[in-house]
Design an enzyme around this catalytic site. Structure first.
Site, PDB file in Angstrom:
ATOM      1  N   ASP A 250       0.839  -1.202   0.000  1.00 50.52           N
ATOM      2  CA  ASP A 250       0.000   0.000   0.000  1.00 50.52           C
ATOM      3  C   ASP A 250       0.872   1.250   0.000  1.00 50.52           C
ATOM      4  O   ASP A 250       1.763   1.393   0.826  1.00 50.52           O
ATOM      5  CB  ASP A 250      -0.910   0.026   1.236  1.00 50.52           C
TER       6      ASP A 250
ATOM      7  N   GLU B 283      -9.474  -8.683  -0.202  1.00 47.99           N
ATOM      8  CA  GLU B 283      -9.524 -10.140  -0.136  1.00 47.99           C
ATOM      9  C   GLU B 283     -10.593 -10.618   0.838  1.00 47.99           C
ATOM     10  O   GLU B 283     -10.828 -10.004   1.879  1.00 47.99           O
ATOM     11  CB  GLU B 283      -8.155 -10.676   0.295  1.00 47.99           C
TER      12      GLU B 283
ATOM     13  N   LYS C  44     -11.688 -12.345  -4.437  1.00 51.26           N
ATOM     14  CA  LYS C  44     -10.304 -12.784  -4.262  1.00 51.26           C
ATOM     15  C   LYS C  44     -10.078 -13.430  -2.898  1.00 51.26           C
ATOM     16  O   LYS C  44     -10.563 -12.951  -1.881  1.00 51.26           O
ATOM     17  CB  LYS C  44      -9.390 -11.566  -4.422  1.00 51.26           C
TER      18      LYS C  44
ATOM     19  N   THR D  36      -3.774 -15.746  -5.177  1.00 51.27           N
ATOM     20  CA  THR D  36      -2.513 -15.008  -5.227  1.00 51.27           C
ATOM     21  C   THR D  36      -1.292 -15.928  -5.107  1.00 51.27           C
ATOM     22  O   THR D  36      -1.426 -17.136  -5.003  1.00 51.27           O
ATOM     23  CB  THR D  36      -2.455 -13.962  -4.095  1.00 51.27           C
TER      24      THR D  36
ATOM     25  N   GLU E 190      -2.813 -13.979  -9.501  1.00 49.49           N
ATOM     26  CA  GLU E 190      -2.027 -12.767  -9.266  1.00 49.49           C
ATOM     27  C   GLU E 190      -0.705 -13.167  -8.627  1.00 49.49           C
ATOM     28  O   GLU E 190      -0.585 -14.232  -8.017  1.00 49.49           O
ATOM     29  CB  GLU E 190      -2.745 -11.795  -8.315  1.00 49.49           C
TER      30      GLU E 190
ATOM     31  N   LEU F 189       3.989 -10.676  -4.501  1.00 46.88           N
ATOM     32  CA  LEU F 189       5.066  -9.699  -4.396  1.00 46.88           C
ATOM     33  C   LEU F 189       5.520  -9.348  -5.804  1.00 46.88           C
ATOM     34  O   LEU F 189       5.172 -10.056  -6.760  1.00 46.88           O
ATOM     35  CB  LEU F 189       6.227 -10.290  -3.578  1.00 46.88           C
TER      36      LEU F 189
END
Length: 564
Positions: free
Chosen positions: A124, A198, A314, A357, A394, A397
């Protein structure tokens, strides 16, 4: 039937059984299917978290994405921005400008209706809280989370608040009304299901004192959450007496039914394996499942009539502490993930796509991390694939280097993913619109599996009869952006003596290319570049400076000889 006949029949059946076992183990008599991404696979890139301030520079970045075969840009549409003025007072101006920029670049736009705060989570770089007026709609105990340690979290509204369906319906409906004119560029819409977008509890949060690889904290300690747990157990067992019988306890009052008082001890003492522990973990996940049903229903009701596209949510890849000997799966369970089979079934029941992810990560199961992301991706992907739930992936990192992108390719092809979204734009496109060093990897290992929106393959497949021991191709779709020198190393083909690459060129008419050995030794068709139309070709380099030879189709023996 004689004894001899019986004996012969028994022997024949035993022989048949042995043959079936052998053919099953060795694969004889079965059809071997080649791993591949889904037929509708597309590659997208996640836009910046922060607001765009230089629209011309942003449009230049978008054009670079388009020219390199990217299908869509995915964007957080922040609730805290669009409804900040007051309840039902929406301002969509910024996102209409954004959608227009995407449309102008020829890309698709995948909005994420982001009903969570931006700030405080990994990656973020912005601070956008939820609308201030929202918190007057209920008490903090009803609307926020409280952890084992008493930390109160307001990253997102608690799924236990009974006003959440109304607020989300208003948001979704307003979005539909304001973006109907952009329907043509919106192929999919995502719903934020919790912190960081998420579907999970805010169990791991740096502001609460968490640091990796700690398990995180359960988030069920408001009175609202405790009462919900108590009512669920009373409903399951019928009475306090039934609970006592199931749990082997002697409770005298329902108020004695509580979440674990010591989260660490819940694991080290084996509480998670007891009937009580299993009931708590199952209920804790059920809160997320019910929330998914509420937001999924609201979204389908508001968005389906206008857009008629896939809607997704997600699940986070909580991959640490998975194999901890004293606290197995404790990080996942603190986030709300206890039974992936049941959780993914809720995606199926609510007709929602699943995004997962950490596709770029490899297992590292030693202490203190006990991190098994690749194993977790396999587990979740296999369940979703078996249930027919569409998968989008996705990276967790920033993806860097060939190994990370090869790992992504392995997952999207092994489980038939329908899409992959790279986090984020800065990973592949610089502020000035030029490509970064990672764009070549993204194209070779991910974008190459994409299918253009017009239904054609829109790519060039090249087989290269090796004139160099390690051939590289330096290319661009005609009118697009060149790869970095020396280009992209071509992979060994299944045909001996050849290298191979498939390059998506989107709407471009031709691929412009030249070849080299990675050491500044070039074969460039007597100083002119080679041009390839969409299709499959075999290229044989010339000798002593002579032009190479191009023939249509793949070399004899190629497994992928069909035209693109």
């Amino acid at each position: 039937m004689t004894a001899t006949t019986k004996g012969l029949k028994k022997a024949a059946l035993q022989l048949l059984g042995f043959i079936l076992i052998v053919t099953s183990v060795l694969g004889f008599g079965t059809v071997k299917t080649e791993a591949a991404a889904a037929n509708d696979f597309q590659a997208s890139v996640m836009g910046p978290l922060t607001k765009v301030t230089d629209w011309n520079a942003f449009k230049n970045q978008l054009r670079t994405l388009k020219s390199n075969g990217v299908y869509a840009i995915t964007t957080d549409v922040w609730w805290g921005m669009v409804e900040s003025a007051g309840d039902n007072q929406f301002d969509w101006g910024y996102y209409k400008t954004y959608a227009s920029a995407v449309q102008e670049a020829g890309l698709k736009w995948v909005p994420i209706l982001s009903t969570h705060k931006c700030g405080g989570n990994v990656g973020d770089d912005c601070n956008i809280p939820l609308p201030n007026w929202l918190w007057s709609k209920g008490t903090a105990d009803e609307m926020q989370f409280k952890s084992e340690t008493g930390y109160v979290n307001n990253e997102t509204v608690s799924p236990l608040w009974n006003g959440i369906g109304k607020q989300y319906t208003e948001l979704y409906s307003s979005f539909a009304a304001n973006f109907a004119t952009y329907k043509a560029i919106i192929p999919k819409i995502y719903l934020s299901g919790g912190p960081a977008g998420e579907l999970r509890f805010p169990s791991y949060n740096a502001a609460a004192g968490w640091s990796y690889p700690a398990r995180g904290k359960f988030q069920a300690y408001t009175e609202t959450a405790k009462n919900a747990f108590r009512q669920a157990m009373l409903a399951k067992y019928g009475s306090l007496s039934g609970i006592n019988q199931a749990w082997g306890l002697s409770l005298t009052n329902a108020n004695q039914i509580n979440p674990p008082g010591d989260g660490d001890g819940f694991y080290t003492g084996g509480g998670y394996k007891t009937a009580y522990g299993k009931d708590f973990l199952s209920w804790y996940q059920s809160v997320l499942e019910n929330h998914l049903g509420i937001i999924g229903s609201a979204a389908h009701k508001s968005l389906d009539p206008v857009f008629g596209v896939s809607i997704g949510a997600k699940v986070s890849g909580v991959h640490w502490q998975m194999t901890s000997p004293s606290m197995p799966h404790s990080a996942e369970q603190a986030a709300g993930y206890y039974d992936y089979n049941r959780l993914i079934q809720k995606f199926k029941d609510n007709n929602l796509d699943l995004t997962f992810t950490c596709l770029e990560m490899s297992d590292s199961g030693s202490a203190p991390n006990y991190s098994m992301p690749s194993t977790l991706v396999d587990q979740v992907s296999a369940i979703a694939s078996a249930k027919g739930v569409r998968l989008n992936g996705e990276n967790a990192l920033p993806a860097s280097g060939t190994a990370a992108f090869k790992k992504i390719e392995d997952k999207i092809t092994k489980y038939g993913y329908s899409g992959f979204t790279l986090l984020r734009l800065a990973n592949v496109v610089n502020p000035d619109g030029s490509v970064t060093g990672e764009m070549a990897n993204f194209k070779q290992y991910v974008i190459t599996h994409a299918k253009p929106a017009d239904g054609t393959t829109g790519s060039v497949t090249l087989y290269y009869k090796k004139g160099f021991s390690t051939p590289y191709i330096h290319y661009r779709p005609a009118g697009g952006t060149w790869t970095n020198v020396p280009g992209v190393r071509m992979s060994d083909s299944e045909v001996s003596g050849y290298a191979k690459i498939t390059i998506p060129i989107g709407s471009a008419a031709q691929l412009e290319a030249c070849f080299n050995d990675g050491s500044n030794n070039w074969d460039s068709n007597n100083t002119a570049n080679y041009f390839f139309n969409k299709g499959t070709y075999t290229y044989t380099p010339g000798t002593n400076g002579a032009a190479g030879k191009i023939t249509t189709g793949a070399p004899a023996g190629a497994l992928t000889a069909k035209a693109s």
